[in-house]
Design a protein around this motif. Structure first.
Motif, PDB file in Angstrom:
ATOM      1  N   ARG A   1       0.687  -1.202   0.022  1.00 40.43           N
ATOM      2  CA  ARG A   1       0.034   0.022  -0.021  1.00 40.43           C
ATOM      3  C   ARG A   1       0.848   1.202  -0.050  1.00 40.43           C
TER       4      ARG A   1
ATOM      5  N   THR B   1       1.857   1.836  -3.508  1.00 42.34           N
ATOM      6  CA  THR B   1       1.041   2.096  -4.274  1.00 42.34           C
ATOM      7  C   THR B   1       0.642   3.562  -4.161  1.00 42.34           C
ATOM      8  N   LYS B   2       0.542   4.176  -2.889  1.00 41.62           N
ATOM      9  CA  LYS B   2       0.377   5.553  -2.570  1.00 41.62           C
ATOM     10  C   LYS B   2       1.322   6.478  -3.209  1.00 41.62           C
TER      11      LYS B   2
ATOM     12  N   ARG C   1       3.414   5.822  -5.855  1.00 39.76           N
ATOM     13  CA  ARG C   1       3.348   6.062  -7.300  1.00 39.76           C
ATOM     14  C   ARG C   1       2.095   6.811  -7.520  1.00 39.76           C
ATOM     15  N   ARG C   2       1.028   6.642  -6.826  1.00 39.58           N
ATOM     16  CA  ARG C   2       0.061   7.772  -7.371  1.00 39.58           C
ATOM     17  C   ARG C   2       0.387   9.117  -7.254  1.00 39.58           C
ATOM     18  N   SER C   3       0.911   9.386  -6.083  1.00 36.78           N
ATOM     19  CA  SER C   3       1.331  10.859  -5.855  1.00 36.78           C
ATOM     20  C   SER C   3       2.383  11.189  -6.640  1.00 36.78           C
ATOM     21  N   GLN C   4       3.043  10.403  -7.240  1.00 39.17           N
ATOM     22  CA  GLN C   4       4.173  10.890  -8.305  1.00 39.17           C
ATOM     23  C   GLN C   4       3.617  10.994  -9.607  1.00 39.17           C
ATOM     24  N   THR C   5       2.705  10.128 -10.026  1.00 34.89           N
ATOM     25  CA  THR C   5       2.031  10.512 -11.293  1.00 34.89           C
ATOM     26  C   THR C   5       0.732  11.426 -11.308  1.00 34.89           C
ATOM     27  N   ALA C   6       0.319  11.647 -10.060  1.00 31.16           N
ATOM     28  CA  ALA C   6      -0.667  12.897  -9.973  1.00 31.16           C
ATOM     29  C   ALA C   6      -0.023  14.335  -9.897  1.00 31.16           C
TER      30      ALA C   6
END
Length: 75
Positions: free
Chosen positions: A63, A66-67, A69-74
């Motif tokens: 998790r 995953t967090k 990665r999401r923050s880097q792509t956002a």
């Protein structure tokens, strides 16, 4: 027999790397491959074939990663 986390393996073209494993981890991979082969009605699975799906499963269920990665792509 408990259900294993890994399902049947997909045969893809590999990228070759060299990794040194502790003997105890190798023994565990051999035992896991034996159990997986029995669970899926196959022969024993070679330890090297387990490494990629195990790492993929680990990364997919981490998790924190995953967090991140999401923050880097956002951003």
């Amino acid at each position: 027999m408990p259900k294993l986390k890994l399902g049947p393996l997909i045969d893809e073209k590999p990228v070759k790397i060299t990794v040194e494993l502790p003997a105890s981890l190798h023994r565990d991979l051999v035992a896991y491959g034996d159990a997986m082969g029995r669970e899926h009605g196959q022969g024993a699975i070679e330890p090297y074939k387990l490494v990629v799906p195990m790492l993929e499963r680990f990364i997919a269920t981490d998790r924190g990663f995953t967090k991140l990665r999401r923050s880097q792509t956002a951003g």
